[in-house]
Structures are given as C-alpha cells and as structure tokens.
Design an enzyme around this catalytic site. Structure first.
Site, PDB file in Angstrom:
ATOM      1  N   GLU B  61       0.812  -1.228   0.000  1.00 51.19           N
ATOM      2  CA  GLU B  61       0.000   0.000   0.000  1.00 51.19           C
ATOM      3  C   GLU B  61       0.842   1.273   0.000  1.00 51.19           C
ATOM      4  OE1 GLU B  61      -0.878  -2.688   1.693  1.00 51.19           O
ATOM      5  OE2 GLU B  61      -2.902  -3.109   0.978  1.00 51.19           O
ATOM      6  N   HIS B 130     -11.832  -5.144   8.202  1.00 53.59           N
ATOM      7  CA  HIS B 130     -12.227  -4.981   6.799  1.00 53.59           C
ATOM      8  C   HIS B 130     -13.566  -4.255   6.655  1.00 53.59           C
ATOM      9  CE1 HIS B 130      -9.037  -7.866   6.047  1.00 53.59           C
ATOM     10  NE2 HIS B 130      -9.138  -7.628   4.761  1.00 53.59           N
TER      11      HIS B 130
END
Lengths: 335, 326
Positions: B61, B130
């Site tokens: 990321e 999540h």
C-alpha cells in the site's frame, strides 16, 4: 550479484573523465564542505540558524559522484540530509542558505527548511522527503512515469543506512525490481542512523546485500572516492537506461559530525573517528588530483577564495531576504 | 441522456471515460487488472487498456501511493486503489505526510494531483479489520480533499471533479452502495467539491447524513413524514472541503439537527459538524445536536451483532422522536 567497485587514483585519467569534470568535482566537494562549516558557525556560534540541520560533512563524494554521472533530464530525490545533494545539483548557495534561514527567497520559500532544501525541480532536484525511507516509493513513481512516457531518463534517490530497514524502502525496491524501473538506489551508508550503528541494525555483512532479496544488482563502493561513486553510478545508469531495472549502490562513507548539528556524537569511538578523518574525501581527492597534475595547490587556493566569497554573499543574501507573510501560507496548501 | 446506473457502474463509467479521454491517466493497485478489482469495478479494463495503464501491484500500500505521488510529480494523473479503507493506515504516511504536504513544503513548486480510491465494507460481515470507516482521520490533513459519494449521480460527478483537481483526493466509496441504482447522465458532468447537496427539503428537522447514511436518512424521513413531520436531508458530499454554510442555513430554518454517520461517534465527522454548527448557528438551535453513529467499539464479525452495531433508519427515527419530545 554483489560486487565491489574500486579504482586506483592513478587510473582516474584513464576513465574518459575530462580534466574540467575532475576539477568541477573537487570544487563542488569543497563548496559543500565550506557551506556546512558556515552552517555550523551560523548555528552554533552565531545562533542565526535554528532547527534541525543535518550536516553532510564527510559524505561529499557521494552526492558529487552520483550527480556527475547523471545527464540532463535525469532527476534526483533527496532526503533530510540534503544540503550536499542540493549544491551538487547546482542549486545556488544563496537559495539553499536562504531556505535554512526560513526566508521567502529560499528553495521552498522558507516552508521546507534544512530538510527540504533540495527541492528545485527546474534544476533536476525534484523532491526531498524528511521521513526516512519514504522518498524511495516516490522515486519509483517518477521512474514509472519515465517508463510510461517511454523516455530513457533515470532517477537517483538518496537515502541513508537507516532507510534500508523501513517498510517503504522494501515495498518500493520490490516494485522497481519487478517492473525494471530506471531507479538508481543510492544508499549513503554513513554508519549511523542517528545513534544506531548500521552493523547493529542489519544482520548482513553489507547493506548492498539487500539487493539479493529483490533480484537486482548490489554494488559496494568507496563512498569517500567521488570517482568510484561516479563509476558505480554510471554502471547503474547504463543498465537502467537499457530497461534493465534498478541497482542498489552502497556507498560506504562516514558522517564526520553528529546526526544533527546539535548532536555531539559521543557514541562514536574516538579511534573510529580518527581513522575516518584520515580518509577525508576532500583532502584525498585534492591530493590525488595534484599528483595527477590536474591542478595545482595555487588553483585550490583560488577555488577556496572564490567559494568563501560566494558563501559570504549567500549569507548576506539570506540575512537580508524577507520572510513570507503569514497570510500567504494558505496559498500553498491547495493548488 | 439520463439512464439508471448502479453506484458501481457510475464509478466504472467515470474511470473508463477518464482512461479513454486522457492518456496521462493510469490505474495502480492490488488486483485491479487480471482479477478485475476486488469489487469488479475495473473488470475488463486490463484487456481494454493494457497492463501499463491498468497496473497490478504487489501487496504494497505505501508503495502504491508513493508511486502514484512520484508519477503525479511528473505530470501523470494516477488513480490508486486501496482495496479497503482499513488499509489506508498502511499508506497513511505517504498520503498524509507526503501527498498532502508536498505542495506546502515545496513553497508551491510541486503539486500532487493523485486520486486514491478506497471503499468501506460496513454491513458485509467482514469483521473489524475490513469494515472500518475512518473519514474523520483526514479532517486534520490540510492539503488533502475527501469526497464521499452517496448516489450513482454523485459518484460520477464527484469523480469527474477529482480528475480535474490538482490536489490529492481521497475518494471513499461504500461497498453496500455498489448495487444502489439511480439516474446518471451520459455526459461527463462535474459536481464541485465543497458543495453540499440538499437531498430532500423539509422544515422541522435537519439530518446531515454521510455516504451510506444518506439512504437511511431518506428512508427515515419518509416514515416520519407519514406522521406529519417535514425532514430536510443534507449530504455534504465532501468533508474536506466541508460546506458548512448549507448546513447552517438549514439549521437556521429547522432549529433541530441530527448527524447520521457510519464512523465512530467519538471524534467522528459529526463531531466536527457539531462544533461548526455551534460556532455558526448556536442561537438558532431549539434542541441539542444529536449524533447517530457507530459505537466506539471495533466492528463485530457476527452478522447479527454487526446489524445491531450499525446506525440505521430506525435509530435516526428514534433520535428524531426524542429530539422532539425534549
């Protein structure tokens, strides 16, 4: 995949380097050294500069060696220890000095300070990140753009030994490797990440071995010899321009001062400092060039005077320059 | 021409049009290519535009955002995808410390026109790592802009504005909305940032709702209106910049306000909106400002518990009722 590049001073003239280039290299190294001495004086004795100035004292051969291998259109990304990178890339001393004074005439209008002095895209010094390791992913993005635009430009990114242990470094080097991006990864191993000795921070014999984990070449080079650095960088650039991806250069050098200007660096053993003082890159390079008849003692004296005069002008310019008005700050938040 | 598109289709159309029209636009992110995107937004793009423009990355990321920054500095228009908003903290340094500050630190020499697309999955039993919605983290990042589309129309219009921006934009989608349908013009219209949308006019209570909660607020308003109440629903659409003027004008009219958001109540976007209302319209308030938000608990996996956890139309109705009683 890990190799060492060394060069004997007696072979300097056999490498295709012009005398002018050799002289330029010495002058640049001297300019950086005198600049840092002046910064130290302004900071410690005169109290005219404050904030964290990270001096490049002792590492001059790395910036000069790397920059002299780059061509027009190639870029660098610097870090928090960027005065040397800035000067090597041709940013005038007065702009760098004014930035250290926080003045509107500085490289970042006084909004970046010492840790961002090397921001001057028009001179090929694209950006300087003061977060250790974080300039590497950005350099990878620049290289990605070069590839995207099908140009043969390259980017060299400077970082210290501390950076090779950050996540950003690993993610970015991996990305550059899988996509064969034209990045020259210049690790300035000055042996200390603030006070943490590099050999205690890495379970490898050399930092260049990090390259093995990414399937890219690693080169160990004497970071106190600008010609060795130039040679290694040239090899990395040739590879990068051919689309063969990044190379990790470990330039072994030594931070002759503390981490920041305020740091007495008492954690360094005396013998270690003394040994490195004997390897002073400027003293040795000067001696070598004189022995090779590239220049004379009196040439060096002339350079010294020129640089010191220019430096005084830079300080004068910085002192007399205005600062931005507080109201102007909001203009720099959003484009 | 107006057609009905889903929220996902609207985003996909905006992305595809950008790729067709501007050769400087490229996409970078995890599984956006061969896999088609974790939420299938970019499905088929790899075949259509090739691997240079639809760039599949490793799980990295920080490097995804960093690479986008570097490419943007060179004049490209990168659109990075961070699969889940919960992963933004992994690249927060690059987003908040680099992308958002580069223009400032360089004294205006540099600009970073990147778009970072991400989504939150609250309500899909994805568990605590999540499902999180953390827009308020970015209220303290000057230099960044943050868009939160709630409808297909807004999704395309806000995205088109993000494409025009010369600043880094965080574009936060809501995966529970991907199948929501609505009218979307075929042409490339633009919704400016910093302009809240009055999704429904009313006189008695203002509900400021963010992202998914716009739909819950509208559903609540419908039920409340059957009981004779008139509800105004305002969608800020971007929280950075935040259109406090539209909100304040509404509060001046209704005197009562509820803020509905999926993020945690403490320090959430609602807290900022509350403070701004107090600063600008304190004298007009007839009742305390009420927030309907997620509790300060990580999101539970158990689907039944998650349902109980989530703010919804019933909780909004309850809040309106107690506001009117008080």
């Amino acid at each position: 995949m890990i190799k060492e590049i060394t060069i004997s001073p007696k072979d300097y003239l056999k490498l295709g380097l012009t005398r002018d280039k050799l002289v330029w290299m010495l002058k640049k190294m001297m300019e950086i050294r005198f600049f840092e001495e002046k910064v130290e004086e302004l900071y410690l004795m005169k109290g005219l500069i404050t904030g964290p100035a990270h001096l490049y004292f002792g590492e001059e051969a790395v910036a000069v060696g790397v920059v002299s291998a780059l061509e027009e259109g190639d870029l660098i990304i610097s870090n928090h220890r960027g005065h040397g990178h800035a000067l090597a890339k041709g940013i005038p001393m007065k702009e760098v000095m004014a930035e250290l004074f926080g003045k509107a005439t500085g490289t970042c209008k006084g909004l970046g300070g010492s840790m961002h002095v090397a921001i001057s895209p028009e001179r090929g010094s694209l950006f300087a990140s003061a977060i250790v390791g974080s300039g590497v992913p950005i350099a990878v993005g620049v290289a990605l753009a070069f590839k995207y635009e099908k140009s043969d430009r390259v980017i060299a990114v400077f970082f210290g030994d501390g950076a090779v242990n950050t996540g950003a470094f690993h993610e970015a080097v991996n990305m550059a490797a899988i996509w064969n991006l034209p990045v020259i990864l210049v690790c300035e191993n000055n042996m200390y990440a603030i006070g943490m000795k590099a050999e205690k921070a890495v379970a490898l014999k050399s930092l260049a071995e990090r390259a093995l984990g990414y399937g890219i070449p690693g080169i160990i080079v004497d970071g106190n010899d600008p010609i060795a650095v130039w040679l290694a960088t040239k090899e990395a650039i040739e590879k990068a321009r051919k689309g063969e991806g990044p190379t990790l250069l470990e330039c072994k050098t030594y931070r002759l001062k503390g981490h920041g200007i305020y740091d007495q660096a008492k954690y360094r053993p005396k013998e270690e400092v003394e040994a490195w003082l004997k390897k002073d890159p400027i003293i040795n390079f000067k001696k070598n060039l004189i022995e090779l008849n590239v220049l004379s003692e009196s040439d060096v004296k002339t350079f010294e005077e020129e640089i010191k005069r220019e430096l005084d002008e830079a300080v004068n310019f910085a002192q007399k320059s205005p600062i931005l008005s507080f109201e102007e700050l909001k203009n720099y938040v959003y484009a | 021409m107006l057609r009905e598109l889903t929220y996902a289709e609207a985003i996909r159309e905006a992305l595809r049009n950008a790729l067709i029209k501007n050769p400087k636009v490229f996409l970078i992110g995890e599984d956006i290519g061969a896999y088609g995107g974790a939420f299938k937004i970019t499905n088929g793009f790899l075949e259509e535009f090739g691997s240079e423009r639809i760039r599949d990355t490793p799980i990295s990321e920080a490097a995804i955002v960093g690479a986008a920054i570097g490419a943007a500095l060179m004049g490209l228009k990168p659109i990075a995808e961070i699969m889940y908003m919960d992963f933004i903290p992994i690249c927060l340094e690059q987003l908040a410390n680099q992308a958002a500050k580069i223009r400032f630190m360089s004294g205006g020499k540099l600009k970073v026109p990147i778009i970072v697309r991400t989504q939150y999955s609250l309500g899909r039993a994805h568990g605590a790592q999540h499902s999180q919605f953390i827009p308020a983290w970015f209220l303290q990042v000057p230099g960044l802009k943050v868009a939160l589309p709630s409808t297909p129309y807004d999704a395309k219009g806000l995205f088109n504005q993000a494409l025009k921006e010369e600043n880094p934009v965080l574009y936060i989608e809501c995966s529970l909305l991907y199948r929501v349908k609505g009218p979307v013009p075929e042409e490339d219209y633009i919704i400016p940032f910093g302009k809240a949308d009055v999704k429904k006019e009313g006189d008695d209570v203002t509900i400021v709702a963010i992202s998914r909660m716009v739909h819950e607020a509208l559903a609540a308003a419908k039920i409340l209106e059957e009981k004779g109440l008139s509800i105004e629903v305002i969608d800020p659409r971007t929280i950075q910049p935040l259109d406090i003027e539209t909100i304040v004008n509404s509060v001046k009219k209704t005197g009562r306000v509820i803020i509905a958001e999926d993020d945690h109540k403490t320090g959430g976007v609602g807290a900022e909106i509350t403070a701004s209302i107090i600063e600008n319209a304190f004298d007009y308030l007839d009742a305390p400002i009420t927030r309907v938000a997620s509790p300060d608990i990580p999101i539970p996996f158990s689907p039944q518990l998650e349902l109980e956890y989530m703010p919804n139309k019933d909780k909004i109705i309850q809040a309106v009722n107690s506001l009117l009683k008080g």
